[in-house]
Every structure is written in structure tokens, then in C-alpha cells.
Motif scaffolding. Structure first.
Motif, mmCIF file in Angstrom:
data_model
loop_
_atom_site.group_PDB
_atom_site.id
_atom_site.type_symbol
_atom_site.label_atom_id
_atom_site.label_comp_id
_atom_site.label_asym_id
_atom_site.label_seq_id
_atom_site.Cartn_x
_atom_site.Cartn_y
_atom_site.Cartn_z
ATOM 1 N N ALA A 143 -7.993 -5.634 -4.285
ATOM 2 C CA ALA A 143 -7.245 -6.256 -5.374
ATOM 3 C C ALA A 143 -8.158 -6.590 -6.541
ATOM 4 O O ALA A 143 -9.339 -6.912 -6.358
ATOM 5 C CB ALA A 143 -6.567 -7.524 -4.875
ATOM 6 N N SER A 144 -7.600 -6.543 -7.731
ATOM 7 C CA SER A 144 -8.333 -6.958 -8.926
ATOM 8 C C SER A 144 -7.345 -7.428 -9.984
ATOM 9 O O SER A 144 -6.149 -7.114 -9.924
ATOM 10 C CB SER A 144 -9.180 -5.803 -9.472
ATOM 11 N N THR B 129 6.063 -9.828 -8.085
ATOM 12 C CA THR B 129 5.474 -9.097 -6.963
ATOM 13 C C THR B 129 4.872 -7.794 -7.464
ATOM 14 O O THR B 129 5.486 -7.064 -8.246
ATOM 15 C CB THR B 129 6.552 -8.803 -5.916
ATOM 16 N N ARG B 130 3.670 -7.510 -6.994
ATOM 17 C CA ARG B 130 2.990 -6.276 -7.342
ATOM 18 C C ARG B 130 2.760 -5.445 -6.093
ATOM 19 O O ARG B 130 2.518 -6.001 -5.011
ATOM 20 C CB ARG B 130 1.663 -6.564 -8.029
ATOM 21 N N TRP B 131 2.771 -4.119 -6.264
ATOM 22 C CA TRP B 131 2.681 -3.198 -5.145
ATOM 23 C C TRP B 131 1.507 -2.243 -5.331
ATOM 24 O O TRP B 131 1.207 -1.822 -6.451
ATOM 25 C CB TRP B 131 3.968 -2.385 -5.042
ATOM 26 N N GLY B 132 0.899 -1.896 -4.209
ATOM 27 C CA GLY B 132 -0.074 -0.822 -4.218
ATOM 28 C C GLY B 132 0.625 0.516 -4.314
ATOM 29 O O GLY B 132 1.857 0.604 -4.345
ATOM 30 N N PHE C 121 2.016 -11.401 -4.008
ATOM 31 C CA PHE C 121 3.095 -12.243 -4.530
ATOM 32 C C PHE C 121 2.511 -13.142 -5.623
ATOM 33 O O PHE C 121 2.095 -14.268 -5.362
ATOM 34 C CB PHE C 121 3.716 -13.068 -3.409
ATOM 35 N N LEU C 122 2.482 -12.605 -6.835
ATOM 36 C CA LEU C 122 1.904 -13.322 -7.958
ATOM 37 C C LEU C 122 2.945 -14.229 -8.605
ATOM 38 O O LEU C 122 4.152 -13.961 -8.508
ATOM 39 C CB LEU C 122 1.389 -12.328 -8.997
ATOM 40 N N VAL D 291 -3.707 -6.189 -13.326
ATOM 41 C CA VAL D 291 -3.556 -6.285 -11.879
ATOM 42 C C VAL D 291 -3.599 -4.890 -11.275
ATOM 43 O O VAL D 291 -2.897 -3.975 -11.719
ATOM 44 C CB VAL D 291 -2.239 -6.976 -11.519
ATOM 45 N N GLN D 292 -4.424 -4.747 -10.256
ATOM 46 C CA GLN D 292 -4.467 -3.491 -9.511
ATOM 47 C C GLN D 292 -4.560 -3.764 -8.027
ATOM 48 O O GLN D 292 -5.253 -4.687 -7.596
ATOM 49 C CB GLN D 292 -5.668 -2.645 -9.938
ATOM 50 N N LEU D 293 -3.861 -2.970 -7.259
ATOM 51 C CA LEU D 293 -3.947 -2.976 -5.799
ATOM 52 C C LEU D 293 -4.205 -1.535 -5.381
ATOM 53 O O LEU D 293 -3.335 -0.677 -5.539
ATOM 54 C CB LEU D 293 -2.650 -3.488 -5.179
#
Length: 115
Positions: free
Chosen positions: A24-25, A103-106, A98-99, A2-4
Motif C-alpha cells: 500500500a502507498s 474503499t479502494r481496491w487492488g 477502507f479509507l 492511493v495505490q494497492l
């Protein structure tokens, strides 16, 4: 993975405009609720705007009518168009996904609004 990856931001005068982007990826972007948060030193992170997979949006009261959140599901990209910027908008802005796994952040990008 996961990337932001965020871009945009910078220094602008009061009343000016900026656009933030978040590419996003690593996940199915089309199905995920996305959001922009911001934080100023010594403060909690604040939700700025949220966008659902069907593009329904939510804004914090202080940015309504000035900010626009949008998404391009074909390009896996989310945007935040910020108009009529005020000094109170100065903050680090974060792209959020919001996976189901969390939660993932840039990486964050600084927005500074000067008088």
C-alpha cells in the motif's frame, strides 16, 4: 495517490499453498482496516478476511483454519497465506483498504486450484 499493488497467486493443486501480498502507498497504512475479497465469475465479491490496525482478524467461515491474514505496518504490506487450498477457493482475489474517503481496491490476482 492511493495505490494497492498485489502480487502472488497463480495455479496450485488441491492441498497446496499460496501467499498473496498487497503493498500500500498514499495513505497511513497503520491506521486503516484492510481486507481480502474474492470473486468468481457471475458471483458477488465475497469478504475472505479482514485485519484491523491492531491486527485483530476476522475470517469467513469457509477459510477458517486454512487462511491467515497478516500485516506489516513497517512495510505497508498485507498478506494472505492460503494453505490446504480447495477447488472452491478458485477466484480473483482483491486487496482492499477502507479509507475515510472510500474503499479502494487492488488490481486483483487470480488463484486457481486444480484437482
Amino acid at each position: 495517490q492511493v495505490q494497492l499493488v498485489q502480487s502472488g497467486g497463480g495455479l496450485v493443486q488441491v492441498g497446496g499453498s499460496l501467499r498473496l501480498s498487497c503493498v500500500a502507498s498514499g495513505f497511513d497504512f497503520r491506521t486503516i482496516v484492510m481486507a481480502w475479497y474474492r470473486r468468481t465469475p457471475g458471483q458477488e465479491r465475497e469478504l475472505v478476511a479482514r485485519i484491523f490496525p491492531n491486527s485483530i482478524t476476522y475470517y469467513v467461515e469457509s477459510v477458517k483454519g486454512r487462511f491467515t491474514i497478516s500485516r506489516d505496518n513497517a512495510e505497508n504490506t498485507m498478506y494472505l497465506q492460503m494453505d490446504n487450498l480447495e477447488p472452491e477457493d478458485t477466484a480473483a482475489y482483491y486487496c482492499t483498504a477502507f479509507l475515510p474517503t472510500g474503499t479502494r481496491w487492488g488490481q486483483g490476482t487470480q488463484v486457481t486450484v486444480s484437482n
